[in-house]
Design a protein around this motif. Structure first.
Motif, PDB file in Angstrom:
ATOM      1  N   ALA A  81       0.831  -1.204   0.000  1.00 38.85           N
ATOM      2  CA  ALA A  81       0.000   0.000   0.000  1.00 38.85           C
ATOM      3  C   ALA A  81       0.869   1.259   0.000  1.00 38.85           C
ATOM      4  N   ARG A  82       1.928   1.247   0.798  1.00 43.83           N
ATOM      5  CA  ARG A  82       2.817   2.407   0.855  1.00 43.83           C
ATOM      6  C   ARG A  82       3.549   2.602  -0.478  1.00 43.83           C
ATOM      7  N   LEU A  83       4.011   1.497  -1.071  1.00 41.28           N
ATOM      8  CA  LEU A  83       4.719   1.594  -2.337  1.00 41.28           C
ATOM      9  C   LEU A  83       3.767   2.019  -3.453  1.00 41.28           C
ATOM     10  N   SER A  84       2.550   1.503  -3.438  1.00 34.79           N
ATOM     11  CA  SER A  84       1.556   1.888  -4.433  1.00 34.79           C
ATOM     12  C   SER A  84       1.248   3.375  -4.360  1.00 34.79           C
ATOM     13  N   ALA A  85       1.100   3.900  -3.144  1.00 34.61           N
ATOM     14  CA  ALA A  85       0.835   5.336  -2.981  1.00 34.61           C
ATOM     15  C   ALA A  85       2.016   6.159  -3.493  1.00 34.61           C
ATOM     16  N   TYR A  86       3.225   5.675  -3.241  1.00 39.10           N
ATOM     17  CA  TYR A  86       4.410   6.372  -3.753  1.00 39.10           C
ATOM     18  C   TYR A  86       4.395   6.384  -5.282  1.00 39.10           C
ATOM     19  N   PHE A  87       4.070   5.254  -5.887  1.00 38.95           N
ATOM     20  CA  PHE A  87       4.017   5.194  -7.347  1.00 38.95           C
ATOM     21  C   PHE A  87       2.963   6.140  -7.903  1.00 38.95           C
ATOM     22  N   ASP A  88       1.818   6.247  -7.239  1.00 40.80           N
ATOM     23  CA  ASP A  88       0.780   7.186  -7.685  1.00 40.80           C
ATOM     24  C   ASP A  88       1.322   8.612  -7.726  1.00 40.80           C
ATOM     25  N   SER A  89       2.090   8.970  -6.708  1.00 44.17           N
ATOM     26  CA  SER A  89       2.642  10.326  -6.665  1.00 44.17           C
ATOM     27  C   SER A  89       3.669  10.534  -7.781  1.00 44.17           C
ATOM     28  N   GLN A  90       4.399   9.496  -8.123  1.00 42.59           N
ATOM     29  CA  GLN A  90       5.404   9.629  -9.179  1.00 42.59           C
ATOM     30  C   GLN A  90       4.777   9.649 -10.567  1.00 42.59           C
ATOM     31  N   VAL A  91       3.662   8.959 -10.732  1.00 39.51           N
ATOM     32  CA  VAL A  91       2.910   9.050 -11.989  1.00 39.51           C
ATOM     33  C   VAL A  91       2.380  10.467 -12.159  1.00 39.51           C
ATOM     34  N   ALA A  92       1.838  11.038 -11.094  1.00 41.07           N
ATOM     35  CA  ALA A  92       1.316  12.406 -11.149  1.00 41.07           C
ATOM     36  C   ALA A  92       2.413  13.411 -11.476  1.00 41.07           C
ATOM     37  N   ALA A  93       3.641  13.114 -11.031  1.00 41.43           N
ATOM     38  CA  ALA A  93       4.779  14.004 -11.296  1.00 41.43           C
ATOM     39  C   ALA A  93       5.414  13.741 -12.661  1.00 41.43           C
ATOM     40  N   GLY A  94       4.931  12.744 -13.371  1.00 44.99           N
ATOM     41  CA  GLY A  94       5.461  12.432 -14.696  1.00 44.99           C
ATOM     42  C   GLY A  94       6.760  11.641 -14.674  1.00 44.99           C
ATOM     43  N   ARG A  95       7.092  11.045 -13.533  1.00 40.24           N
ATOM     44  CA  ARG A  95       8.354  10.306 -13.424  1.00 40.24           C
ATOM     45  C   ARG A  95       8.192   8.814 -13.688  1.00 40.24           C
ATOM     46  N   LEU A  96       6.951   8.312 -13.628  1.00 38.92           N
ATOM     47  CA  LEU A  96       6.658   6.922 -13.926  1.00 38.92           C
ATOM     48  C   LEU A  96       5.391   6.867 -14.774  1.00 38.92           C
ATOM     49  N   SER A  97       5.203   5.726 -15.433  1.00 34.28           N
ATOM     50  CA  SER A  97       4.017   5.537 -16.259  1.00 34.28           C
ATOM     51  C   SER A  97       3.448   4.147 -15.991  1.00 34.28           C
ATOM     52  N   MET A  98       2.227   4.102 -15.472  1.00 36.96           N
ATOM     53  CA  MET A  98       1.604   2.804 -15.173  1.00 36.96           C
ATOM     54  C   MET A  98       0.108   2.965 -15.052  1.00 36.96           C
ATOM     55  N   GLU A  99      -0.623   1.892 -15.337  1.00 41.36           N
ATOM     56  CA  GLU A  99      -2.079   1.893 -15.227  1.00 41.36           C
ATOM     57  C   GLU A  99      -2.535   1.500 -13.827  1.00 41.36           C
ATOM     58  N   ASP A 100      -1.800   0.592 -13.202  1.00 41.64           N
ATOM     59  CA  ASP A 100      -2.204   0.067 -11.897  1.00 41.64           C
ATOM     60  C   ASP A 100      -0.997   0.075 -10.971  1.00 41.64           C
ATOM     61  N   SER A 101      -0.969   1.019 -10.043  1.00 44.50           N
ATOM     62  CA  SER A 101       0.193   1.149  -9.162  1.00 44.50           C
ATOM     63  C   SER A 101       0.310  -0.025  -8.198  1.00 44.50           C
ATOM     64  N   GLY A 102      -0.816  -0.659  -7.852  1.00 41.84           N
ATOM     65  CA  GLY A 102      -0.769  -1.813  -6.968  1.00 41.84           C
ATOM     66  C   GLY A 102      -0.067  -2.995  -7.620  1.00 41.84           C
ATOM     67  N   VAL A 103      -0.391  -3.230  -8.891  1.00 45.41           N
ATOM     68  CA  VAL A 103       0.276  -4.296  -9.635  1.00 45.41           C
ATOM     69  C   VAL A 103       1.755  -3.982  -9.801  1.00 45.41           C
ATOM     70  N   ALA A 104       2.072  -2.721 -10.108  1.00 39.38           N
ATOM     71  CA  ALA A 104       3.471  -2.322 -10.285  1.00 39.38           C
ATOM     72  C   ALA A 104       4.267  -2.502  -8.995  1.00 39.38           C
ATOM     73  N   ALA A 105       3.644  -2.193  -7.853  1.00 43.27           N
ATOM     74  CA  ALA A 105       4.318  -2.367  -6.566  1.00 43.27           C
ATOM     75  C   ALA A 105       4.647  -3.840  -6.334  1.00 43.27           C
ATOM     76  N   GLN A 106       3.698  -4.712  -6.639  1.00 46.42           N
ATOM     77  CA  GLN A 106       3.949  -6.143  -6.486  1.00 46.42           C
ATOM     78  C   GLN A 106       5.048  -6.602  -7.432  1.00 46.42           C
ATOM     79  N   HIS A 107       5.023  -6.084  -8.666  1.00 44.02           N
ATOM     80  CA  HIS A 107       6.056  -6.448  -9.631  1.00 44.02           C
ATOM     81  C   HIS A 107       7.443  -6.079  -9.126  1.00 44.02           C
ATOM     82  N   PHE A 108       7.579  -4.870  -8.579  1.00 42.39           N
ATOM     83  CA  PHE A 108       8.905  -4.437  -8.147  1.00 42.39           C
ATOM     84  C   PHE A 108       9.445  -5.313  -7.027  1.00 42.39           C
ATOM     85  N   LEU A 109       8.625  -5.575  -6.023  1.00 41.06           N
ATOM     86  CA  LEU A 109       9.103  -6.391  -4.901  1.00 41.06           C
ATOM     87  C   LEU A 109       9.393  -7.824  -5.337  1.00 41.06           C
TER      88      LEU A 109
END
Length: 222
Positions: free
Chosen positions: A148-176
């Motif tokens: 949940a914490r990593l997903s929220a971080y990814f959401d903030s980075q998508v908003a800042a234009g630093r990452l691109s993803m449709e589902d931050s929860g899936v991306a968080a699981q992928h990274f770990l």
């Protein structure tokens, strides 16, 4: 690496300077229970042995925990929750996303590779077969909190234009999962030694390479 690990353990289990006597006694019991559960597993542990190792009477033990099950649940959920709070402190304002994730990946993998952590996972898995809700409590307090914490971080980075993803929860699981790829399974089955620092760094760099190929700012999404 050992110093960082010690700081994590201190955060997880050491009493605070303002801890009340009641909380200190509870912590004393949890510390004793940890030793017994790791040594004997859930089924092999007894409240009598836990009281003995913790240095309290059985009467005192039952004042704080009415059953071995409730004690086990408190121990595992507190440790996993504390670990998630320590590892997943991610600064959304830092523009160096790769650096933030590298730090997270290294800390995460160093912790996951510790023999005592592997023992804890095995302990919970063994208990979860008979008591599924214990496994659920462990999962919700640790892995779910971290994701949940990593997903929220990814959401903030998508908003800042630093990452691109449709589902931050899936991306968080992928990274770990990428970070522990090839290591966690063999450790759970007691194959080989704990990973070396070089192996940990190599795994994390490979994880970053694959992750940014899929979710970097220029990555195309379906």
């Amino acid at each position: 690496m050992s110093a960082a690990h010690d700081r994590i353990r201190e955060h997880e289990i050491s009493p605070g300077v303002d801890e009340s006597p009641e909380n200190a006694k509870r912590r004393q019991i949890l510390d004793g229970a940890r030793k017994v559960f790791l040594a004997q597993g859930f089924d092999g542990a007894s409240m009598g042995e836990i009281a003995k190792v913790a240095g309290v009477s059985k009467g005192t033990l039952y004042v704080y925990f009415d059953s071995k099950e409730s004690l086990f649940t408190a121990l595992t959920t507190e440790e996993k929750r504390g670990l998630a709070e320590v590892l997943f402190k991610l600064d959304p304002e830092d523009p160096d996303v790769r650096g933030v994730l590298r730090t997270l990946g290294l800390s995460y993998l160093r912790r996951m590779g510790k023999p005592e952590h592997i023992s804890s996972i095995r302990m919970v898995m063994g208990a979860a077969e008979k008591f599924p809700h214990l496994g659920q409590a462990f999962y919700e307090a640790g892995p779910c909190q971290g994701l949940a914490r990593l997903s929220a971080y990814f959401d903030s980075q998508v908003a800042a234009g630093r990452l691109s993803m449709e589902d931050s929860g899936v991306a968080a699981q992928h990274f770990l999962d990428l970070c522990v790829s090839g290591m966690l399974r063999r450790l759970l089955f007691s194959v080989g030694e704990p990973p070396t620092e070089a192996e940990i760094q190599r795994n994390v760099e490979n994880a970053l390479r694959v992750f940014f190929a899929a979710y970097g700012p220029g990555a195309s999404q379906p």
